[in-house]
Design an enzyme around this catalytic site. Structure first.
Site, PDB file in Angstrom:
ATOM      1  N   HIS A  15       0.838  -1.202   0.000  1.00  0.00           N
ATOM      2  CA  HIS A  15       0.000   0.000   0.000  1.00  0.00           C
ATOM      3  C   HIS A  15       0.877   1.257   0.000  1.00  0.00           C
ATOM      4  CE1 HIS A  15       0.539   0.751   4.369  1.00  0.00           C
ATOM      5  NE2 HIS A  15       0.657  -0.567   4.402  1.00  0.00           N
ATOM      6  N   ALA A  16       0.273   2.420   0.165  1.00  0.00           N
ATOM      7  CA  ALA A  16       0.930   3.709  -0.069  1.00  0.00           C
ATOM      8  C   ALA A  16       2.247   3.924   0.679  1.00  0.00           C
ATOM      9  CB  ALA A  16      -0.036   4.851   0.240  1.00  0.00           C
TER      10      ALA A  16
END
Length: 87
Positions: A15-16
């Site tokens: 994820h980010a």
């Protein structure tokens, strides 16, 4: 060209935040770096491309490098995933 495999260990997948750390690390090398998941391929220096891979926990990634520091780059990127284990 050199190639290694790595497994995404993070519960949330790539994820980010971890993707941003991965991209920053990739940016420290001169070699051309790519990361693949299934049929998708991304420039390892592009956050948007890395996020677009949609790699969940357990995803098997293929890391490729071509250039003067290719072996060092792949070792560092593979170690990134090992260090992220359980994070």
């Amino acid at each position: 060209m050199f190639e290694v495999n790595a497994t995404v260990q993070l519960i949330e997948g790539l994820h980010a935040r971890p993707a941003a750390r991965f991209v920053r690390l990739a940016g420290t090398f001169k070699s051309v770096l790519t990361v693949s998941y299934g049929e998708r391929r991304a420039d390892a220096r592009s956050l948007l491309e890395v996020l677009a891979l949609g790699a969940p926990q357990g995803a098997r990634l293929t890391l490729r490098a071509e250039g003067e520091d290719a072996e060092a780059a792949l070792l560092a990127l593979q170690n990134f995933f090992e260090a992220e284990e359980g994070a």
